[in-house]
Scaffold this active site. Structure first.
Site, PDB file in Angstrom:
ATOM      1  N   PHE A 156       8.907  46.763  26.001  1.00  0.00           N
ATOM      2  CA  PHE A 156       9.710  47.975  25.855  1.00  0.00           C
ATOM      3  C   PHE A 156      10.037  48.578  27.210  1.00  0.00           C
ATOM      4  CE2 PHE A 156       5.346  49.598  25.983  1.00  0.00           C
ATOM      5  CZ  PHE A 156       5.476  50.605  26.926  1.00  0.00           C
ATOM      6  N   LEU A 157      10.950  49.497  27.170  1.00  0.00           N
ATOM      7  CA  LEU A 157      11.291  50.300  28.338  1.00  0.00           C
ATOM      8  C   LEU A 157      11.338  51.745  27.855  1.00  0.00           C
ATOM      9  CD1 LEU A 157      14.281  49.437  30.693  1.00  0.00           C
ATOM     10  CD2 LEU A 157      13.403  51.737  30.379  1.00  0.00           C
ATOM     11  N   GLU A 158      10.618  52.618  28.543  1.00  0.00           N
ATOM     12  CA  GLU A 158      10.557  54.013  28.100  1.00  0.00           C
ATOM     13  C   GLU A 158      10.837  54.960  29.233  1.00  0.00           C
ATOM     14  OE1 GLU A 158       7.007  54.240  24.771  1.00  0.00           O
ATOM     15  OE2 GLU A 158       6.591  55.095  26.722  1.00  0.00           O
ATOM     16  N   HIS A 171      -0.844  41.971  33.395  1.00  0.00           N
ATOM     17  CA  HIS A 171      -1.789  41.984  32.275  1.00  0.00           C
ATOM     18  C   HIS A 171      -2.288  40.586  31.902  1.00  0.00           C
ATOM     19  CE1 HIS A 171      -0.367  46.120  30.529  1.00  0.00           C
ATOM     20  NE2 HIS A 171      -1.185  46.236  31.538  1.00  0.00           N
ATOM     21  N   GLY A 210       0.735  52.605  25.603  1.00  0.00           N
ATOM     22  CA  GLY A 210       0.344  52.746  24.205  1.00  0.00           C
ATOM     23  C   GLY A 210       1.303  51.963  23.331  1.00  0.00           C
ATOM     24  N   HIS A 262      -5.712  46.868  28.567  1.00  0.00           N
ATOM     25  CA  HIS A 262      -4.291  46.736  28.907  1.00  0.00           C
ATOM     26  C   HIS A 262      -3.370  47.410  27.909  1.00  0.00           C
ATOM     27  CE1 HIS A 262      -3.932  43.877  25.697  1.00  0.00           C
ATOM     28  NE2 HIS A 262      -2.748  43.458  26.065  1.00  0.00           N
ATOM     29  N   ASN A 295       6.390  43.188  21.689  1.00  0.00           N
ATOM     30  CA  ASN A 295       5.858  44.486  22.113  1.00  0.00           C
ATOM     31  C   ASN A 295       6.437  44.946  23.444  1.00  0.00           C
ATOM     32  OD1 ASN A 295       4.605  42.607  23.698  1.00  0.00           O
ATOM     33  ND2 ASN A 295       2.540  43.377  23.396  1.00  0.00           N
ATOM     34  N   SER A 336       1.011  56.881  26.615  1.00  0.00           N
ATOM     35  CA  SER A 336       0.502  55.865  27.524  1.00  0.00           C
ATOM     36  C   SER A 336      -0.353  56.577  28.571  1.00  0.00           C
ATOM     37  CB  SER A 336       1.659  55.136  28.215  1.00  0.00           C
ATOM     38  OG  SER A 336       2.436  54.440  27.274  1.00  0.00           O
ATOM     39  N   HIS A 354       7.757  47.423  30.373  1.00  0.00           N
ATOM     40  CA  HIS A 354       6.732  46.468  29.935  1.00  0.00           C
ATOM     41  C   HIS A 354       7.414  45.155  29.563  1.00  0.00           C
ATOM     42  CE1 HIS A 354       3.650  45.209  26.640  1.00  0.00           C
ATOM     43  NE2 HIS A 354       3.357  44.646  27.784  1.00  0.00           N
TER      44      HIS A 354
END
Lengths: 473, 164
Positions: A201-203, A321, A371, A396, A199, A377, A232
């Site tokens: 990621f980079l956004e 987290h 999200g 979280h 899960n 998110s 994340h």
């Protein structure tokens, strides 16, 4: 199992049998039904039985079944007669989220979206297998384990301000690398500065809605359409190995008789073994902070290269987290130092706490809740009430609702990519199967998770951001 | 101390032999799990069930049926019971993947011995270098004891949850 409704979105499992305290669940009726579908509540009861637990065993709105402790579980233990448990932190120690704000507006990047994502994909290694970009010596790795993100800043990755705007200043001072096994170091060496899969990621995103203009302003979120970045990831194989090693050491030292789940194995916090785990965990936390610090630096580089500048790319905050920390909280009217375990939960301190950077002390700590892939998110702000409700903690993320296996059967990565493209969201990944496993349809509704958090007062809504470009490891 | 519920979530008072083995069983089955990887691996012997558990774990990360067995790595683990032995055996696969890019195709020559309450396992992992171009679609972080079951009933059934 008896579950009593205490108030809207607040439920309790009364103390019973071996429970030392009650278990409390912050959840809507709908999310609670989902949590009842797996072992979440049984695990929350089991946690309530552990020695030295204070107040209650808490469950956050996004909770799902974990190992020993539920994901979305918060429990605090007395430092004198309480325990510390690797299962209360999780395998991915300091899995967390970092958020950057920018001066760019959505319109500034529309034409460059694909290029930005392609360059990020090139510069930020997913790190599947050993393919990182940094060649570290063991000596330098040990320095990173002690210094955390500060090591990265000293070596040209980012600024001192990034450190101020990171939980713990990007470094847990109690870290000691000497308790880490050779294997933990070996796994950590090639993976520094890598995103990982699953899960993670980079956004890059745009602000879609601002709910609390005062807090948003303080966090540097000024306008709808403003571009932000979210990263994340966690401590990679190094952290996983620390968890694995100490679960084994604690099993060998304490035995597992009487534990309903071997992943609940623990050691007294003040014992030699408990302290060794705590200090090793702190070292893994520092590795994760350094990891996100380096990745954030590369993202700034890409923006500078593609858009001509890294305009106003300041860090909003970086939250853990998965962590255990020693914090002061009021129990029975008196302030006490406790070991607070947050497993799949975000610290959510209200205004005035000394742990919060001066820039945010007046409004409260930024809480970043990502999200699922391709969905919104949220940025929340910590509250005073949360300290009483949950030792200053909230959700979280969205929390999974469907197994990976099932998701793989139901979704196709390429289809998800095309669907997102139609919504103006670019997506790249090292694996389309991996994308299918992380399909938004396999997750709970993050909107409802944050709504419960806001309604109960665990963390109040500040802003909602939506993705524009997504790199999934 | 009295604990609540069945720790594994499996009905312990269900029909006997629920986790029994029969020769028609597949090597492993992937089971539903809300967040992570859960499977049951089967085998007529404990060693074969362990070998199949390694394949089940690999299947959560890559398609082992497509991997060429070009490389062999000897592994040796020990544990204080079968459960610990299994966790350490599966973690060996994760470790070799992360540090040596070994993509597993098969676990062969699995030998399990017990002496004075301690368990040891020797095996040969066969597989290939990741650089040969295999798609990795998931990463297992670690094998866990969560919901772990080792049942012996005309053969062996191993139930494992791995953190992903």
């Amino acid at each position: 199992m008896e579950i009593r409704k205490v108030d809207d979105n607040i439920w309790e499992i009364p103390r019973d049998g071996a429970m030392r305290v009650a278990a409390r669940i912050y959840s809507s009726a709908r999310l609670l039904e989902q949590a009842k579908g797996d072992l979440t509540l049984t695990q929350a009861r089991n946690v309530a039985c552990l020695p030295g637990i204070q107040r209650m065993s808490y469950v956050m709105p996004d909770a799902h079944q974990g190992y020993g402790f539920p994901i979305g579980g918060v429990a605090a233990f007395d430092l004198g007669d309480g325990i510390i448990s690797p299962g209360g932190v999780g395998y991915d120690i300091n899995c967390g989220v970092r958020m950057l704000r920018t001066d760019f507006h959505d319109a500034d990047i529309t034409a460059k979206r694909k290029e930005l994502l392609a360059e990020i994909f090139k510069d930020v290694p997913a790190g599947v297998g050993k393919g990182g970009v940094t060649k570290l010596s063991r000596g330098v790795l040990k320095e990173i384990l002690v210094k955390g993100a500060a090591w990265a800043v000293e070596n040209g990755y980012g600024t001192g301000e990034d450190l101020e705007r990171t939980e713990e200043g990007g470094r847990m001072a109690e870290a000691d690398a000497s308790g880490l096994s050779e294997r933990a170091l070996e796994r950590g060496l090639p993976q520094l500065g890598t995103l990982g899969a699953g899960n993670h990621f980079l956004e890059f995103q745009k602000v879609q809605e601002i709910y609390d203009p005062v807090a948003a302003k303080a966090f540097g979120l000024d306008d709808v359409g403003q571009v932000t970045v979210m990263i994340h990831c966690g401590s990679r194989g190094l952290g996983h190995q620390v968890a694995t090693d100490f679960i084994e050491q604690m099993e060998n030292a304490q035995g597992t008789a009487g534990l309903p789940d071997r992943e609940l194995v623990n050691a007294p916090f003040k014992s030699e073994l408990g302290q060794r785990y705590y200090r090793s965990m702190c070292a893994a936390v520092n590795y994760a902070f350094a990891n996100r610090q380096m990745i954030a630096h590369w993202v700034r580089d890409v923006f500078a290269r593609v858009l001509g500048s890294a305009r106003g790319m300041r860090q909003v905050y970086d939250v853990c987290h998965n962590v255990a920390k020693v914090e002061s909280h009021v129990v029975g009217g008196a302030e006490k130092r406790l070991c607070v375990h947050r497993k799949g939960a975000t610290r959510s301190f209200g205004p005035g706490r000394p742990e919060i950077p001066p820039a945010y002390r007046g409004v409260g700590q930024p809480v970043i809740i990502p999200g699922s892939m391709g969905t919104a998110s949220y940025i929340l702000v910590g509250t005073k009430e949360a300290e009483e409700l949950s030792f200053g903690s909230t959700a979280h993320g969205a929390g999974r609702a469907m197994s990976r296996h099932e998701a793989l059967k139901r979704f196709r990565g390429e289809q998800i990519r095309d669907d997102l493209a139609r919504q103006g969201i670019e997506l790249r990944s090292t694996s389309w199967k991996g994308v299918a496993e992380e399909a938004a349809g396999a997750y709970k509704d993050v909107d409802e998770v944050v709504r419960v958090s806001h309604a109960v007062g665990l963390g109040r809504l500040v802003a909602r951001v939506v993705p524009v470009g997504v790199m999934k490891g | 101390m009295r604990w609540f519920g069945s720790p594994s979530g499996l009905a312990r008072d269900g029909p006997p032999g629920r986790l029994g083995y029969n020769g028609a069983m597949p090597r492993y089955e992937i089971l539903p799990h809300p967040a992570d990887g859960k499977f049951r691996a089967y085998g007529p012997t404990l060693a074969e069930a362990f070998a199949n558990a390694a394949l089940a774990t690999a299947s959560l990360m890559w398609d082992w049926t497509t991997v060429q067995p070009r490389i062999a790595v000897s592994v040796r683990v020990s544990g204080q019971d079968r459960e610990q032995l299994l966790v350490k055996f599966l973690n060996e696969l994760v470790y070799l993947f992360e540090t040596r890019d070994l993509v597993l195709a098969a676990a062969e020559d699995v030998r399990i011995a017990t002496r004075d309450g301690a368990w040891t396992l020797e095996a040969v992992f066969r597989g290939d270098d990741l650089a040969a171009g295999y798609e990795v679609y998931g990463l297992v972080k670690a094998a866990t004891y969560n919901e772990m079951e080792i049942a012996e009933n005309g053969g062996f059934v191993l139930q494992v949850v791995v953190d992903m």
